[in-house]
Design a protein around this motif. Sequence first.
Motif, PDB file in Angstrom:
ATOM      1  N   ARG A 192      12.710  -4.959   3.426  1.00 49.99           N
ATOM      2  CA  ARG A 192      13.986  -5.425   2.864  1.00 49.99           C
ATOM      3  C   ARG A 192      14.784  -6.247   3.878  1.00 49.99           C
ATOM      4  NH1 ARG A 192      14.521  -3.766  -2.135  1.00 49.99           N
ATOM      5  NH2 ARG A 192      13.736  -1.726  -2.833  1.00 49.99           N
ATOM      6  N   GLN A 193      14.461  -6.139   5.148  1.00 47.91           N
ATOM      7  CA  GLN A 193      15.121  -6.975   6.147  1.00 47.91           C
ATOM      8  C   GLN A 193      14.677  -8.434   6.047  1.00 47.91           C
ATOM      9  OE1 GLN A 193      14.324  -5.200   9.990  1.00 47.91           O
ATOM     10  NE2 GLN A 193      15.353  -3.284   9.468  1.00 47.91           N
ATOM     11  N   SER A 194      13.465  -8.655   5.520  1.00 47.93           N
ATOM     12  CA  SER A 194      12.941 -10.014   5.418  1.00 47.93           C
ATOM     13  C   SER A 194      11.941 -10.107   4.265  1.00 47.93           C
ATOM     14  CB  SER A 194      12.273 -10.417   6.743  1.00 47.93           C
ATOM     15  OG  SER A 194      11.872 -11.758   6.718  1.00 47.93           O
ATOM     16  N   PRO A 195      12.390  -9.889   3.028  1.00 46.81           N
ATOM     17  CA  PRO A 195      11.456  -9.863   1.894  1.00 46.81           C
ATOM     18  C   PRO A 195      10.746 -11.188   1.668  1.00 46.81           C
ATOM     19  CG  PRO A 195      13.720  -9.918   1.121  1.00 46.81           C
ATOM     20  CD  PRO A 195      13.779  -9.675   2.607  1.00 46.81           C
ATOM     21  N   GLU A 196      11.333 -12.274   2.149  1.00 48.82           N
ATOM     22  CA  GLU A 196      10.708 -13.582   1.938  1.00 48.82           C
ATOM     23  C   GLU A 196       9.481 -13.793   2.827  1.00 48.82           C
ATOM     24  OE1 GLU A 196      13.475 -14.026   5.360  1.00 48.82           O
ATOM     25  OE2 GLU A 196      13.559 -13.040   3.396  1.00 48.82           O
ATOM     26  N   PHE A 226       8.437   1.875  -2.819  1.00 48.09           N
ATOM     27  CA  PHE A 226       9.325   1.166  -3.737  1.00 48.09           C
ATOM     28  C   PHE A 226       9.313   1.822  -5.127  1.00 48.09           C
ATOM     29  CE2 PHE A 226       8.528  -2.440  -0.724  1.00 48.09           C
ATOM     30  CZ  PHE A 226       9.833  -2.563  -0.287  1.00 48.09           C
ATOM     31  N   GLY A 227       9.294   3.145  -5.139  1.00 50.05           N
ATOM     32  CA  GLY A 227       9.433   3.888  -6.379  1.00 50.05           C
ATOM     33  C   GLY A 227       8.170   4.086  -7.184  1.00 50.05           C
ATOM     34  N   ARG A 228       7.036   3.635  -6.677  1.00 52.49           N
ATOM     35  CA  ARG A 228       5.772   3.792  -7.400  1.00 52.49           C
ATOM     36  C   ARG A 228       4.752   4.449  -6.477  1.00 52.49           C
ATOM     37  NH1 ARG A 228       2.027  -1.198  -9.784  1.00 52.49           N
ATOM     38  NH2 ARG A 228       0.213   0.085 -10.340  1.00 52.49           N
ATOM     39  N   PRO A 229       3.972   5.423  -6.952  1.00 50.77           N
ATOM     40  CA  PRO A 229       2.975   6.063  -6.089  1.00 50.77           C
ATOM     41  C   PRO A 229       1.962   5.045  -5.556  1.00 50.77           C
ATOM     42  CG  PRO A 229       3.298   7.341  -8.086  1.00 50.77           C
ATOM     43  CD  PRO A 229       4.009   6.031  -8.300  1.00 50.77           C
ATOM     44  N   ALA A 230       1.751   5.076  -4.255  1.00 52.64           N
ATOM     45  CA  ALA A 230       0.783   4.192  -3.608  1.00 52.64           C
ATOM     46  C   ALA A 230      -0.075   5.045  -2.670  1.00 52.64           C
ATOM     47  CB  ALA A 230       1.494   3.095  -2.816  1.00 52.64           C
ATOM     48  N   TYR A 231      -1.370   4.811  -2.676  1.00 46.08           N
ATOM     49  CA  TYR A 231      -2.259   5.570  -1.799  1.00 46.08           C
ATOM     50  C   TYR A 231      -1.994   5.112  -0.368  1.00 46.08           C
ATOM     51  CZ  TYR A 231      -6.300   8.413  -0.602  1.00 46.08           C
ATOM     52  OH  TYR A 231      -7.115   9.395  -0.097  1.00 46.08           O
ATOM     53  N   THR A 232      -1.583   6.042   0.479  1.00 45.89           N
ATOM     54  CA  THR A 232      -1.040   5.721   1.799  1.00 45.89           C
ATOM     55  C   THR A 232      -1.807   6.455   2.893  1.00 45.89           C
ATOM     56  OG1 THR A 232       1.155   5.486   0.781  1.00 45.89           O
ATOM     57  CG2 THR A 232       1.069   5.705   3.183  1.00 45.89           C
ATOM     58  N   ARG A 249       0.055 -12.740 -10.752  1.00 48.66           N
ATOM     59  CA  ARG A 249       0.573 -11.565 -11.464  1.00 48.66           C
ATOM     60  C   ARG A 249       0.866 -10.419 -10.499  1.00 48.66           C
ATOM     61  NH1 ARG A 249      -3.354 -12.982 -15.432  1.00 48.66           N
ATOM     62  NH2 ARG A 249      -4.837 -11.540 -14.459  1.00 48.66           N
ATOM     63  N   ARG A 250      -0.035 -10.195  -9.550  1.00 52.55           N
ATOM     64  CA  ARG A 250       0.180  -9.104  -8.595  1.00 52.55           C
ATOM     65  C   ARG A 250       1.392  -9.376  -7.714  1.00 52.55           C
ATOM     66  NH1 ARG A 250      -4.892  -8.525  -6.592  1.00 52.55           N
ATOM     67  NH2 ARG A 250      -4.542  -9.944  -4.853  1.00 52.55           N
ATOM     68  N   PHE A 251       1.536 -10.597  -7.255  1.00 46.93           N
ATOM     69  CA  PHE A 251       2.687 -10.988  -6.438  1.00 46.93           C
ATOM     70  C   PHE A 251       3.984 -10.685  -7.185  1.00 46.93           C
ATOM     71  CE2 PHE A 251       4.444 -13.896  -3.141  1.00 46.93           C
ATOM     72  CZ  PHE A 251       5.706 -14.112  -3.689  1.00 46.93           C
ATOM     73  N   LEU A 252       4.073 -11.165  -8.413  1.00 51.20           N
ATOM     74  CA  LEU A 252       5.298 -11.004  -9.195  1.00 51.20           C
ATOM     75  C   LEU A 252       5.560  -9.540  -9.535  1.00 51.20           C
ATOM     76  CD1 LEU A 252       4.852 -14.071 -11.588  1.00 51.20           C
ATOM     77  CD2 LEU A 252       6.377 -13.897  -9.603  1.00 51.20           C
ATOM     78  N   ALA A 253       4.490  -8.789  -9.860  1.00 50.22           N
ATOM     79  CA  ALA A 253       4.652  -7.384 -10.213  1.00 50.22           C
ATOM     80  C   ALA A 253       5.106  -6.563  -9.009  1.00 50.22           C
ATOM     81  CB  ALA A 253       3.345  -6.823 -10.762  1.00 50.22           C
ATOM     82  N   ALA A 276       9.860  -3.770  -6.357  1.00 48.18           N
ATOM     83  CA  ALA A 276      10.835  -3.568  -5.283  1.00 48.18           C
ATOM     84  C   ALA A 276      12.229  -4.056  -5.657  1.00 48.18           C
ATOM     85  CB  ALA A 276      10.365  -4.283  -4.018  1.00 48.18           C
ATOM     86  N   GLY A 277      12.372  -4.611  -6.860  1.00 51.65           N
ATOM     87  CA  GLY A 277      13.683  -5.031  -7.331  1.00 51.65           C
ATOM     88  C   GLY A 277      14.017  -6.489  -7.082  1.00 51.65           C
TER      89      GLY A 277
END
Length: 286
Positions: A257-261, A191-197, A36-40, A45-46
């Motif tokens: 995004r250069q290598s999302p896989e 990727f558009g969502r707040p993340a603790y950084t 679920r986390r992987f897919l979410a 990120a689109g």
Amino acid sequence: MPFAFRLFSALPLPLLHAIGAMLGWVAFLASPTYRRRFLANAAQAGYAFGQVRAAVAHAGRMVAETPRLWLASEPPRCEAVGTECVEQAWAQGRGIVFLTPHIGCFEMSIQEGARRWAGAHGPFTILYRPARQPWLAKLMRTARSRSGITAVPTTLNGVRQMLKSLRHGQAVGLLPDQVPPQGLGLWSPFFGRPAYTMTLAARLAQQTGAAIILARCERLAWGRGYRLHLEALGEPLARGLEDGVHQINAAMERLIRQSPEQYLWGYARYKEPRSEPHVAPAEAGA
């Protein structure tokens, strides 16, 4: 040391990557939480699953290749592109903050950088969090303090060592998409969502004038080795801490995004930070 760890350190890279790919899919199918986390995270990120499904196998390859990267006397083959930006920073007499997200073989990023430049410019300093298991903690201390690399713990003394290295024109390495403990970061869009950084990467560069170099170590197909991609940040780091952190997050997005896989989409990037004794934010400038 567990027998399996020693065994994996002796296996050829193509076999390790084949085994790792299978392990990655076993973990993905066996763990609903991880899946679920992987897919979410990928969807945030689109990306549809079909666009990043290869990342399932790459996560397993990361696990399988680690013993060899830590213990083998001869590192796997790695070529590098974009080294001009690194040479330019050294020519200016600046320290370098190498930044890489959890993508590809980030362990090899620091090893290849140290192999190429530590002899002329001093060791690369990296932070590490000691493992809880005694055997693994000992292994991490020795494996990550390879020739040309100085591994320091995530403490005030460790941060001071990084600052000292940068002020002497040396290099440090960080994974800025790693979630820091409470009090050592701020909420910033990822990727558009707040993340603790973490704020450490920006603080190190702002306080020392070091150059920021972005690194992405790509796994080549069929276990043929790795390719290290290097590039400059592209524009001066903002002076304000919050703006600097936002800028680094945006740079990490571009790399991914250069290598999302090959990104670790299963990493808990959006989790709440843990609370524990650690280096206070202001102490990074000590």
